[in-house]
Design a protein around this motif. Structure first.
Motif, PDB file in Angstrom:
ATOM      1  N   CYS A 121       0.849  -1.195   0.000  1.00 37.05           N
ATOM      2  CA  CYS A 121       0.000   0.000   0.000  1.00 37.05           C
ATOM      3  C   CYS A 121       0.879   1.237   0.000  1.00 37.05           C
ATOM      4  O   CYS A 121       1.932   1.255   0.644  1.00 37.05           O
ATOM      5  CB  CYS A 121      -0.897   0.003   1.234  1.00 37.05           C
ATOM      6  SG  CYS A 121      -2.078   1.374   1.246  1.00 37.05           S
ATOM      7  N   MET A 123      -0.196   4.226   1.046  1.00 33.76           N
ATOM      8  CA  MET A 123      -0.757   5.282   1.895  1.00 33.76           C
ATOM      9  C   MET A 123       0.087   5.570   3.145  1.00 33.76           C
ATOM     10  O   MET A 123      -0.021   6.646   3.728  1.00 33.76           O
ATOM     11  CB  MET A 123      -2.197   4.942   2.309  1.00 33.76           C
ATOM     12  CG  MET A 123      -3.139   4.657   1.144  1.00 33.76           C
ATOM     13  SD  MET A 123      -3.126   5.934  -0.148  1.00 33.76           S
ATOM     14  CE  MET A 123      -4.187   7.175   0.562  1.00 33.76           C
ATOM     15  N   GLY A 124       0.867   4.608   3.579  1.00 33.57           N
ATOM     16  CA  GLY A 124       1.833   4.879   4.651  1.00 33.57           C
ATOM     17  C   GLY A 124       1.259   5.183   6.020  1.00 33.57           C
ATOM     18  O   GLY A 124       1.870   5.938   6.790  1.00 33.57           O
ATOM     19  N   CYS A 125       0.110   4.606   6.374  1.00 31.06           N
ATOM     20  CA  CYS A 125      -0.453   4.873   7.711  1.00 31.06           C
ATOM     21  C   CYS A 125       0.539   4.430   8.791  1.00 31.06           C
ATOM     22  O   CYS A 125       1.142   3.351   8.688  1.00 31.06           O
ATOM     23  CB  CYS A 125      -1.781   4.147   7.883  1.00 31.06           C
ATOM     24  SG  CYS A 125      -3.020   4.687   6.694  1.00 31.06           S
ATOM     25  N   PHE A 127       0.298   3.282  11.725  1.00 29.24           N
ATOM     26  CA  PHE A 127       0.012   2.122  12.590  1.00 29.24           C
ATOM     27  C   PHE A 127      -0.062   0.823  11.802  1.00 29.24           C
ATOM     28  O   PHE A 127      -0.503  -0.199  12.333  1.00 29.24           O
ATOM     29  CB  PHE A 127      -1.335   2.353  13.302  1.00 29.24           C
ATOM     30  CG  PHE A 127      -2.406   2.832  12.358  1.00 29.24           C
ATOM     31  CD1 PHE A 127      -3.109   1.943  11.580  1.00 29.24           C
ATOM     32  CD2 PHE A 127      -2.652   4.192  12.212  1.00 29.24           C
ATOM     33  CE1 PHE A 127      -4.057   2.384  10.687  1.00 29.24           C
ATOM     34  CE2 PHE A 127      -3.606   4.649  11.316  1.00 29.24           C
ATOM     35  CZ  PHE A 127      -4.308   3.742  10.549  1.00 29.24           C
ATOM     36  N   CYS A 128       0.369   0.825  10.532  1.00 25.47           N
ATOM     37  CA  CYS A 128       0.070  -0.316   9.659  1.00 25.47           C
ATOM     38  C   CYS A 128       1.332  -0.989   9.126  1.00 25.47           C
ATOM     39  O   CYS A 128       2.211  -0.324   8.568  1.00 25.47           O
ATOM     40  CB  CYS A 128      -0.790   0.184   8.512  1.00 25.47           C
ATOM     41  SG  CYS A 128      -1.071  -1.040   7.247  1.00 25.47           S
ATOM     42  N   GLY A 131       1.578  -0.573   5.245  1.00 24.86           N
ATOM     43  CA  GLY A 131       1.987   0.756   4.805  1.00 24.86           C
ATOM     44  C   GLY A 131       3.491   0.952   4.908  1.00 24.86           C
ATOM     45  O   GLY A 131       4.090   1.696   4.130  1.00 24.86           O
ATOM     46  N   GLY A 168      -3.912  -2.594   1.255  1.00 27.95           N
ATOM     47  CA  GLY A 168      -4.202  -1.704   0.141  1.00 27.95           C
ATOM     48  C   GLY A 168      -5.321  -0.728   0.420  1.00 27.95           C
ATOM     49  O   GLY A 168      -6.092  -0.870   1.355  1.00 27.95           O
ATOM     50  N   CYS A 202      -9.274   5.280   3.416  1.00 31.27           N
ATOM     51  CA  CYS A 202      -8.654   6.283   4.286  1.00 31.27           C
ATOM     52  C   CYS A 202      -9.336   7.632   4.121  1.00 31.27           C
ATOM     53  O   CYS A 202      -9.049   8.560   4.870  1.00 31.27           O
ATOM     54  CB  CYS A 202      -7.220   6.562   3.857  1.00 31.27           C
ATOM     55  SG  CYS A 202      -6.086   5.293   4.068  1.00 31.27           S
ATOM     56  N   CYS A 342      -3.412  -6.003   9.175  1.00 34.61           N
ATOM     57  CA  CYS A 342      -3.057  -6.273   7.782  1.00 34.61           C
ATOM     58  C   CYS A 342      -1.562  -6.094   7.558  1.00 34.61           C
ATOM     59  O   CYS A 342      -0.937  -5.194   8.073  1.00 34.61           O
ATOM     60  CB  CYS A 342      -3.884  -5.423   6.832  1.00 34.61           C
ATOM     61  SG  CYS A 342      -3.403  -3.713   6.723  1.00 34.61           S
TER      62      CYS A 342
END
Ligand code: SF4
Length: 352
Positions: A121, A123-125, A127-128, A131, A168, A202, A342
């Motif tokens: 993914c 998006m780079g969150c 907490f993930c 990402g 994703g 998101c 995830c």
């Protein structure tokens, strides 16, 4: 389309990613009647066939001929973890070597499946686990669908709901996601009611607008995680450019247009988004709107400094939201004893 074109350079038609028209054209080229397309699609989408040999209502000669022109995709399960609560998490590999995760979560007479829409993914969150390693590639509609079928066959029972909350950002792979949703919804596919098919984003605003205009009653979940712009920018840098004010307005338009109640996901993180200021901002964001808030106990990611808030704090969030008229629940964390967040199983396998 000429049959010579189909298999030139070994470019076969992928039965899980071709249109009905393409399949009919190929069959016409092979001198077959139109109804063969329906027969083949039934094997692919309903029976989840993994080889042409399983298609026993086609002659052996036709199956042999088709093998020159078509492929069936096909996932390989390369790892699984089984939780004490019955959830099963799978790492599935596609023919090009790309692997994604999906989860089956059984409960009384139900089977919910969580699927990935991308490998990795962008998006780079914060907490993930997914990402953290970036985007490898988007999945095709067939690959998204196949995850659901793999879980269905493993549990040997009907899938009652699907959430696109795995690896994703579905809205960054919009067309394939929508095509998979439609196939999952179709009576000629998995036959799952549209309201039981949920897309989680998101907050990719242009795509939420587009999604609001789709005719089906699919469900929308938005990962909010903070209603304070500065905190959200840190937690979810991939949607920094879409402000919370804009998101608020677009969600209002979504509700007006569809009449459906969106869900806001809020993973409670100790010392980050669980203080009074954050709770006040969340109440303000949701007050007076049609919304449901899911308070989630954060799954700890190895190596991450982010820790879950206490269960008591989660209860206080729910109570305060209720006091301002906002429906909220604490989401039952499934598979807490496996790498349920995830990307964790994939990460674990890469470390081995
Ligand atoms: S939480 Fe979802 S959108 Fe965010 S980085 Fe992870 S997979 Fe991507």
């Amino acid at each position: 389309m000429q049959t010579e074109d189909v298999n030139r350079n070994n470019e076969k038609l992928d039965l899980r990613n071709c249109t009905h028209g393409q399949l009919e054209t190929l069959l016409a080229e092979l001198g077959q009647p139109k109804f063969r397309a329906k027969q083949i699609e039934d094997w692919v989408w309903v029976k989840n066939a993994t080889s042409l040999d399983q298609m026993t209502n086609l002659s052996k000669a036709l199956r042999a001929e088709l093998a020159d022109y078509v492929t069936l995709g096909g996932v390989e399960e390369i790892a699984r973890q089984v939780s004490q609560d019955g959830s099963r998490k799978y790492l599935l590999r596609f023919p090009d070597g790309v692997a994604v995760e999906c989860v089956g979560m059984p409960s009384k007479n139900r089977l919910a499946v969580c699927v990935s829409t991308q490998a990795g993914c962008a998006m780079g969150c914060a907490f993930c686990a997914t990402g953290a390693s970036g985007l490898t590639r988007s999945l095709t509609a067939g690959e998204i669908y196949e995850q659901v079928m793999h879980v269905r066959d493993d549990f040997n029972t009907r899938v009652t709901s699907v959430v696109m909350m795995g690896q994703g950002e579905p809205m960054m792979n919009y067309d394939a996601t929508l095509a998979a949703l439609r196939r999952l919804n179709s009576p000629e596919g998995a036959g799952i009611g549209a309201r039981h098919l949920t897309v989680s984003t998101c907050g990719v605003i242009p795509m939420i607008k587009r999604f609001a205009n789709e005719p089906e009653q699919f469900t929308l979940a938005v990962s909010l995680h903070s209603a304070n712009q500065s905190t959200r920018n840190i937690l979810m840098p991939g949607v920094k450019k879409y402000s919370l004010i804009h998101l608020y307005d677009v969600m209002g338009e979504y509700v007006d247009k569809t009449g459906r109640r969106p869900t806001y996901e809020y993973a409670l993180i100790q010392g980050v988004n669980d203080n009074e200021d954050e709770l006040g901002a969340l109440c303000d964001f949701c007050r007076g709107t049609l919304a449901h808030v899911n308070i989630i106990q954060l799954n700890e990611v190895p190596g991450s400094k982010l820790k879950p808030a206490s269960p008591e704090r989660a209860e206080e969030f729910v109570a305060r939201l209720a006091s301002v008229g906002v429906e909220a629940t604490i989401r039952n964390s499934r598979g807490a004893d496996i790498d349920a967040a995830c990307g964790q199983l994939r990460q674990r396998m890469q470390e081995l």
